[in-house]
Structure formats: C-alpha cells, structure tokens
Scaffold this active site. Structure first.
Site, PDB file in Angstrom:
ATOM      1  N   ASN A   1       1.728   2.973  -2.569  1.00 47.93           N
ATOM      2  CA  ASN A   1       1.078   3.884  -3.529  1.00 47.93           C
ATOM      3  C   ASN A   1      -0.223   4.443  -2.961  1.00 47.93           C
ATOM      4  OD1 ASN A   1       2.376   4.174  -6.336  1.00 47.93           O
ATOM      5  ND2 ASN A   1       2.680   2.015  -5.832  1.00 47.93           N
TER       6      ASN A   1
ATOM      7  N   LEU B   1      -8.912  -9.385 -11.163  1.00 48.18           N
ATOM      8  CA  LEU B   1      -9.576  -8.811 -12.338  1.00 48.18           C
ATOM      9  C   LEU B   1     -10.985  -8.391 -11.904  1.00 48.18           C
ATOM     10  CD1 LEU B   1      -9.077  -8.469 -15.424  1.00 48.18           C
ATOM     11  CD2 LEU B   1     -10.237 -10.662 -15.742  1.00 48.18           C
TER      12      LEU B   1
ATOM     13  N   GLY C   1       0.776  -1.237   0.000  1.00 49.88           N
ATOM     14  CA  GLY C   1       0.000   0.000   0.000  1.00 49.88           C
ATOM     15  C   GLY C   1       0.805   1.284   0.000  1.00 49.88           C
TER      16      GLY C   1
ATOM     17  N   ASN D   1      -5.584   2.094 -13.369  1.00 47.77           N
ATOM     18  CA  ASN D   1      -4.631   1.151 -12.781  1.00 47.77           C
ATOM     19  C   ASN D   1      -3.212   1.639 -13.020  1.00 47.77           C
ATOM     20  OD1 ASN D   1      -3.676  -1.408 -11.681  1.00 47.77           O
ATOM     21  ND2 ASN D   1      -3.177  -2.013 -13.783  1.00 47.77           N
TER      22      ASN D   1
ATOM     23  N   HIS E   1       0.634   0.010 -13.582  1.00 48.63           N
ATOM     24  CA  HIS E   1       1.363  -1.235 -13.818  1.00 48.63           C
ATOM     25  C   HIS E   1       2.859  -0.923 -13.792  1.00 48.63           C
ATOM     26  CE1 HIS E   1       1.756  -5.357 -15.115  1.00 48.63           C
ATOM     27  NE2 HIS E   1       2.724  -4.953 -15.902  1.00 48.63           N
TER      28      HIS E   1
HETATM   29  C1  GAR Z   1       3.238  -1.348  -7.480  1.00 49.75           C
HETATM   30  O1  GAR Z   1       4.552  -1.341  -7.976  1.00 49.75           O
HETATM   31  C2  GAR Z   1       2.234  -1.455  -8.611  1.00 49.75           C
HETATM   32  O2  GAR Z   1       2.675  -0.857  -9.804  1.00 49.75           O
HETATM   33  C3  GAR Z   1       2.137  -2.940  -8.775  1.00 49.75           C
HETATM   34  O3  GAR Z   1       2.156  -3.458  -7.474  1.00 49.75           O
HETATM   35  C4  GAR Z   1       2.985  -2.606  -6.670  1.00 49.75           C
HETATM   36  C5  GAR Z   1       2.256  -2.343  -5.379  1.00 49.75           C
HETATM   37  O4  GAR Z   1       3.077  -1.675  -4.451  1.00 49.75           O
HETATM   38  N1  GAR Z   1       0.950  -3.315  -9.509  1.00 49.75           N
HETATM   39  C6  GAR Z   1       0.889  -4.383 -10.306  1.00 49.75           C
HETATM   40  O5  GAR Z   1       1.829  -5.136 -10.446  1.00 49.75           O
HETATM   41  C7  GAR Z   1      -0.437  -4.566 -11.039  1.00 49.75           C
HETATM   42  N2  GAR Z   1      -0.329  -5.594 -12.045  1.00 49.75           N
HETATM   43  P1  GAR Z   1       2.446  -0.956  -3.202  1.00 49.75           P
HETATM   44  O6  GAR Z   1       1.474  -1.949  -2.562  1.00 49.75           O
HETATM   45  O7  GAR Z   1       3.585  -0.649  -2.280  1.00 49.75           O
HETATM   46  O8  GAR Z   1       1.737   0.270  -3.678  1.00 49.75           O
END
Ligand code: GAR
Length: 193
Positions: free
Chosen positions: A16, A89, A14, A104, A106
C-alpha cells in the site's frame, strides 16, 4: 503554495505504501516526504529505498517519546500521516497534534473485525472462520483507540464459499490499491482547498 507533506507509517510488506507513493509521484502539490517503520526488517524499507523516499525505523518505545518520531514529524513540517499496514497504537500526543490528519486503512468492514491484534491475515482468518459472505476495506481517521475513528470510506467484496483467507486477502488488497490513494487525495483536498 508549498507541497502538502505526507509521512507513511508501515510495519510490513508495504504494497500500500508503494501504491500511494506511485500515485502521488504524478500529482502536483503533494509529496510523500518519508516512510516510518517500527520494524527494521520490514520490506517496506526496501520499497522506500527503490523509490528514493527517506525511511526511518523507530522502536515501539521511540513512538512514545515526544523527542523521537513526533519531533521528526514536526521538524519536517509533516501535514498528514497515513497508516498503511501499521501495527502500533499511536500515543495521544501524536493523535492530538494531528486532528483529522491521520488516516488508517483496515482490511475489513469496521466496526466488525477491528481492535487490538486484528492485523493483516489475522483479520482475514477471522472473517473466513465466521463464514461471512462479504468483507472489504475501511478507511478512517485515527483516534486514541484501535480502529474506532470516524469512517471516511468503505468498499465491499463478496466472499465465495470456497474462498480461503489468502484469496480474501488478495481481493481486499485489490480494493486497497484502487481506492486508498484517491481517498487520501480527496481527504487532503477537503482539508486544504
Ligand atoms: C493491508 O491489508 C492493511 O489493510 C492491513 O495490513 C495490510 C498491509 O499490507 N492493515 C491492518 O490490518 C491494520 N489493522 P501491505 O504492507 O502490503 O500494505
């Protein structure tokens, strides 16, 4: 005009979600109304508690049930959904109800390194294994397939010969913290102003 209401969906750490919430704390007109996770032990739930943001956990099955997650979004008049490290999804009825209002992030340069199972470190491992010279982030609208919605924004970082997946992950996270909140803001404003 009433606040634009955002729900953040997150499955993991979390960082982000927290960066987005902190960014909008200082802005008028937009509120992070809730954080929703599909994992009851996800650290994002601790972050939500610390920031006083209501948090909810639903099973994968609940996401498929219109009376659960979807009802919560509707009852709270959520305008925008942000996927910040979210694993599942979304069902068609949620995607259909929020056209160009689900975004989203990525951690790679789509259309490369996307699709089912491409999440977090799995993405960075694949990029390093293929000896890519660059990677980055892709912010995109969500449609009914994994990682295939219209791209809104990309930013790149260089990969040095000795970079590990962990080093790449931290370079990508820096790009995410820098750009994701402001791209969300611009996207919302494009829709509402
Ligand atoms: C982030 O790097 C995001 O881009 C990725 O998961 C991570 C979550 O980090 N998302 C994906 O891979 C989606 N396919 P966080 O929980 O520290 O924000």
């Amino acid at each position: 005009m009433s606040n634009i209401k955002i729900a953040i969906f997150a499955s993991g750490n979390g960082t982000n979600a927290e960066a987005i919430a902190k960014y909008f704390e200082k802005k008028d007109g937009v509120e992070i109304t809730m954080i929703i996770s599909n994992k009851k032990d996800a650290f994002v739930l601790e972050r939500a508690k610390k920031m006083n943001i209501p948090a909810f956990v639903f099973s994968a099955k609940d996401f498929q049930n219109p009376e659960k997650v979807f009802k919560l979004l509707q009852d709270n008049k959520i305008d925008f959904v942000i996927l910040a490290g979210f694993l599942l999804l979304l069902p068609d009825f949620i995607v259909d109800a929020y056209p160009c209002k689900i975004v989203n992030i990525h951690p790679a340069l789509l259309p490369k390194y996307g699709g089912k199972g491409m999440y977090g470190m799995a993405v960075h491992d694949a990029v390093i294994a293929n000896k890519e010279k660059e990677s980055g982030i892709t912010i995109h609208y969500v449609n009914k397939n994994y990682d295939e919605g219209q791209i809104i924004f990309q930013a790149k970082c260089l990969i040095e010969d000795n970079d590990t997946s962990e080093i790449l992950a931290s370079k990508v996270h820096e790009l995410e913290y820098k750009y994701f909140p402001q791209i969300i803001e611009k996207t919302i404003k494009g829709k509402y102003h």
